[in-house]
Design a protein around this motif. Structure first.
Motif, short mmCIF file in Angstrom:
data_model
loop_
_atom_site.label_atom_id
_atom_site.label_comp_id
_atom_site.label_asym_id
_atom_site.label_seq_id
_atom_site.Cartn_x
_atom_site.Cartn_y
_atom_site.Cartn_z
N SER A 61 0.84 -1.19 0.00
CA SER A 61 0.00 0.00 0.00
C SER A 61 0.87 1.24 0.00
CB SER A 61 -0.92 0.00 1.22
OG SER A 61 -0.14 0.09 2.41
N ASP A 62 0.23 2.39 0.06
CA ASP A 62 0.98 3.64 0.08
C ASP A 62 1.63 3.91 1.45
OD1 ASP A 62 0.22 4.10 -2.52
OD2 ASP A 62 -1.58 5.23 -1.95
N THR A 63 1.19 3.18 2.48
CA THR A 63 1.70 3.44 3.83
C THR A 63 2.85 2.49 4.15
OG1 THR A 63 0.02 1.95 4.73
CG2 THR A 63 -0.51 4.31 4.67
N VAL A 64 3.96 2.67 3.46
CA VAL A 64 5.17 1.87 3.71
C VAL A 64 6.30 2.83 4.04
CG1 VAL A 64 6.88 0.32 2.73
CG2 VAL A 64 4.46 -0.05 2.24
N ASP A 65 6.83 2.71 5.26
CA ASP A 65 7.96 3.52 5.70
C ASP A 65 9.25 2.77 5.36
OD1 ASP A 65 9.90 4.99 6.97
OD2 ASP A 65 8.82 5.20 8.86
N ALA A 66 9.95 3.25 4.35
CA ALA A 66 11.15 2.55 3.88
C ALA A 66 12.33 2.70 4.83
CB ALA A 66 11.55 3.09 2.49
N THR A 67 12.22 3.58 5.83
CA THR A 67 13.34 3.80 6.75
C THR A 67 13.27 2.90 7.98
OG1 THR A 67 12.20 5.54 8.01
CG2 THR A 67 13.42 6.22 6.05
N LEU A 68 12.18 2.15 8.15
CA LEU A 68 12.00 1.33 9.35
C LEU A 68 12.92 0.12 9.34
CD1 LEU A 68 8.18 1.07 10.17
CD2 LEU A 68 10.01 1.99 11.59
N TRP A 69 13.49 -0.19 10.51
CA TRP A 69 14.26 -1.41 10.71
C TRP A 69 13.55 -2.24 11.77
CZ3 TRP A 69 19.26 -3.11 8.93
CH2 TRP A 69 19.80 -2.29 7.93
N LEU A 70 13.53 -3.55 11.56
CA LEU A 70 12.90 -4.48 12.49
C LEU A 70 13.93 -5.50 12.95
CD1 LEU A 70 9.71 -5.25 10.35
CD2 LEU A 70 9.94 -3.50 12.13
N LYS A 71 13.65 -6.13 14.08
CA LYS A 71 14.48 -7.25 14.53
C LYS A 71 13.58 -8.46 14.62
CE LYS A 71 18.35 -8.32 17.46
NZ LYS A 71 19.30 -7.81 18.47
N VAL A 72 13.68 -9.36 13.66
CA VAL A 72 12.74 -10.47 13.51
C VAL A 72 13.47 -11.72 13.04
CG1 VAL A 72 10.76 -8.99 12.99
CG2 VAL A 72 12.23 -9.77 11.13
N ASP A 73 12.80 -12.84 13.18
CA ASP A 73 13.19 -14.08 12.52
C ASP A 73 12.49 -14.07 11.17
OD1 ASP A 73 13.52 -16.63 11.56
OD2 ASP A 73 13.14 -17.62 13.47
N SER A 74 13.17 -13.56 10.16
CA SER A 74 12.50 -13.30 8.88
C SER A 74 11.96 -14.58 8.25
CB SER A 74 13.46 -12.59 7.92
OG SER A 74 14.61 -13.39 7.68
N TYR A 75 12.70 -15.68 8.39
CA TYR A 75 12.24 -16.93 7.77
C TYR A 75 10.94 -17.40 8.43
CZ TYR A 75 11.96 -21.90 6.66
OH TYR A 75 11.51 -23.13 6.26
N ALA A 76 10.94 -17.49 9.75
CA ALA A 76 9.76 -17.98 10.46
C ALA A 76 8.57 -17.05 10.25
CB ALA A 76 10.06 -18.14 11.94
N LEU A 77 8.83 -15.74 10.32
CA LEU A 77 7.74 -14.79 10.18
C LEU A 77 7.15 -14.84 8.77
CD1 LEU A 77 6.09 -12.63 11.61
CD2 LEU A 77 7.77 -10.93 10.86
N THR A 78 7.99 -14.97 7.77
CA THR A 78 7.51 -15.07 6.40
C THR A 78 6.65 -16.32 6.20
OG1 THR A 78 9.46 -13.88 5.59
CG2 THR A 78 8.22 -15.15 3.98
N GLN A 79 7.13 -17.45 6.75
CA GLN A 79 6.38 -18.69 6.63
C GLN A 79 5.03 -18.59 7.34
OE1 GLN A 79 8.17 -20.02 4.17
NE2 GLN A 79 8.18 -22.06 5.09
N ALA A 80 5.03 -17.94 8.53
CA ALA A 80 3.79 -17.83 9.29
C ALA A 80 2.77 -16.96 8.57
CB ALA A 80 4.10 -17.26 10.67
N LEU A 81 3.21 -15.83 8.02
CA LEU A 81 2.27 -14.95 7.32
C LEU A 81 1.83 -15.57 5.99
CD1 LEU A 81 3.79 -11.45 8.10
CD2 LEU A 81 1.83 -12.57 9.16
N ALA A 82 2.69 -16.39 5.40
CA ALA A 82 2.27 -17.11 4.19
C ALA A 82 1.16 -18.10 4.53
CB ALA A 82 3.46 -17.83 3.56
N TYR A 83 1.28 -18.74 5.69
CA TYR A 83 0.22 -19.64 6.15
C TYR A 83 -1.09 -18.89 6.36
CZ TYR A 83 -2.54 -21.64 9.99
OH TYR A 83 -3.56 -22.07 10.80
N LEU A 84 -1.01 -17.70 6.98
CA LEU A 84 -2.21 -16.90 7.20
C LEU A 84 -2.83 -16.49 5.87
CD1 LEU A 84 -4.10 -15.33 9.11
CD2 LEU A 84 -2.46 -13.44 9.01
#
Length: 570
Positions: A224-247
């Motif tokens: 969407s238009d509401t994407v802040d390109a400067t944001l940094w996150l601390k996540v388990d990108s693999y697990a989070l991606t798989q979980a949201l893909a499941y959703l």
């Protein structure tokens, strides 16, 4: 090793540094925020690692490894050890030690990898302080609410005014509790930095992963238009991606969703990751079932739920209506991470790199037999000074020190010391004409009381080399009482050694010697420039000394003492 972002040191069993990379130098030689660490002992080839990391910690780790070796049998796992150390500049590092063995499988060295965990420790402290503050505040607030409720229950016949007063207290205190919990949620992002299984990444990169992973012919995805390109996150990108893909898959198959939009923006210390679609929000029961269903997504096949994975990221999720009645939104609230500063690694210098090509784990230590050591086996610090004048007894002072180290016959120009010094007195016009250093250049520079101890640590465990060394050493000796610093190591003088090698030459200036030995003069009359020339001259001299039977430090010192120039006193 040079390309690794991980800080690595290789040491022999005595703690002498044999190899290191730029990441280790950056970590151990700079203070917090990247500023040079005043008073820190520089790391370098042949230096003791104990100058940078507490000796007791390293010895304890070595003892643990030796105990593991005694307890383990053949084919056992490779022994390792670790510790946490606080550096002199305040940084906290986690160290892992692995042994190095010789051909007989005897321990004769170790490898240290270092990780800066200062931010993680500070995050833990902030989280603990936040929890303690929230607990204390909530306890007091709930006590006030409970007191008001008990009063209403105990006195049902109380006046309307009194009842209104007590219900007002309950309302005020409950609002305060809501505010306290909101403040805690807002600040919690900083406390999640210590989760070691998570990695820092840009939010925009996470969205790109999600788009690639989730998009399919039956389900279109976009940002969407509401994407802040400067944001940094601390996540388990693999697990989070798989979980949201499941959703997303369940939304497509069970809620007939055909189009998903992702948004990402900051809300205080939290980042809101929104999944929106046209339709109605999920009911609480449906959401609970989906979030608690097992997801076998890790390598070991362990089943984790969507809610458990979100909790591991330090996040929370809620499903609600979007900005318009026909839009539903699944909002994931994640802690924001501030990206660490990039390593300030200087660009590679032109020319061939420096190699450390001698037997790494067999170097002569500094001992009482140093005089009998071969000149080619010693470590040296070649230095030069610039001064306000030529007479230290009359009050002239050092205003610049430049130095480099020689290890295994190589002048290590990246292991250098170069510092201007603010004097207490004035510069003479004659000295300015020679070295070009002005009062303006010295304003704001540290005093000699700060610089000389730093140079002393830089030159530790080496033989000093200088041209016309008696002049420089006189300045250093006169500063002993004032700075508490004494240079007691052996000194070699290229001026005297030149007369040993070429006794019939009339000129023994640095320019004349360099010309005879084919050394190019660059940066003359700067402390570091003269030190470089002196170092190159000295390296040319050592094989010439060997040709006339002068091979050890004692032989070189004895020969120098017999020359005419050795009788000069300052």
């Amino acid at each position: 090793m040079a390309e690794l972002a991980l800080s690595v040191l290789v040491c022999n069993i005595e703690g002498r540094i044999l190899l290191y990379n730029d990441s280790a130098r950056q970590l151990l030689e700079t203070g917090r925020g990247g500023a040079p660490a005043a008073g820190m002992a520089a790391i370098g080839l042949g230096r003791s690692v104990f100058g940078a990391i507490e000796r007791g910690l390293i010895l304890h780790a070595l003892e643990q490894i030796q105990q593991q070796l005694r307890d383990s049998g053949d084919g056992a796992a490779r022994p390792v050890s670790g510790f946490v150390a606080t550096l002199a500049q305040g940084q906290i590092v986690r160290a892992h030690m692995a042994p190095v063995f010789d051909s007989a499988h005897a321990l004769n060295g170790f490898v240290l990898t270092l990780e800066d965990i200062t931010r993680n420790v500070e995050a833990d402290s902030r989280r603990d302080a936040l929890l303690q503050s929230l607990t204390q505040d909530a306890r007091a607030t709930l006590a006030n609410i409970r007191t008001a409720v008990e009063a209403i229950q105990a006195y049902p016949e109380m006046s309307a005014a009194k009842r209104t007063q007590l219900t007002g207290i309950i309302d005020d205190e409950s609002q305060r509790l809501v505010h306290q919990i909101g403040r805690a949620v807002d600040q919690r992002g900083a406390g999640m930095d210590s989760h070691q299984e998570l990695e820092e990444m840009r939010g925009a990169d996470l969205l790109a992963l999600l788009l690639r992973r989730i998009g399919s012919p039956s389900l279109s995805v976009a940002t969407s238009d509401t994407v802040d390109a400067t944001l940094w996150l601390k996540v388990d990108s693999y697990a989070l991606t798989q979980a949201l893909a499941y959703l997303a898959q369940r939304l497509a198959t069970e809620a007939s969703v055909t189009e998903l939009h992702f948004g990402l923006y900051r809300a205080g210390r939290l980042a809101y990751l929104d999944l929106t679609w046209r339709g109605t929000p999920l009911t609480a029961d449906t959401l609970r079932v989906w979030e608690n269903a097992p997801l076998p997504i890790n390598a070991a096949g362990a089943a984790l739920s969507l809610s458990a994975l979100i909790a591991r990221q330090g996040g929370e999720a809620v499903c609600s209506a979007g900005e318009s009645p026909d839009v539903a939104r699944y909002r994931l609230m994640l802690p924001v991470s501030e990206p660490g500063s990039a390593l300030d690694i200087p660009p590679a210098q032109e020319g061939r790199p420096e190699f450390y090509d001698f037997d790494l784990f067999h170097r002569p230590g500094q001992s009482a037999e140093i005089d009998q050591c071969q000149l080619s086996k010693l470590n040296y610090t070649v230095f030069d000074t610039e001064t306000t004048g030529l007479d230290p007894a009359a009050g002239d002072e050092i205003i610049s020190i430049g130095a480099l180290r020689i290890v295994n016959g190589r002048l290590l120009q990246r292991e250098s010391f170069d510092q201007l010094i603010q004097p207490r007195g004035a510069l003479s016009a004659g000295s300015i004409a020679i070295h070009g250093i002005t009062h303006a250049m010295l304003n704001g520079q540290p005093p000699i009381e700060t610089v000389l101890p730093q140079f002393h640590r830089f030159a530790a465990d080496t033989v000093l080399v200088a041209h016309n060394a008696a002049f420089d050493m006189k300045f250093l000796q006169m500063l002993e009482a004032r700075t508490g610093t004494a240079f007691t190591q052996p000194v070699l003088d290229t001026l005297l050694l030149s007369q040993v090698i070429h006794p019939h030459q009339a000129e023994h200036t640095l320019e004349a010697i360099a010309g005879r030995l084919g050394v190019a003069i660059i940066g003359r009359h700067t402390a570091l420039g003269d030190a470089i020339v002196t170092g190159e001259v000295f390296l040319k001299m050592t094989p010439l000394l060997a040709e006339i039977g002068i091979c050890t430090l004692k032989e070189a010192r004895d020969a120098a003492q017999q020359t005419h120039y050795a009788r000069i006193r300052y």
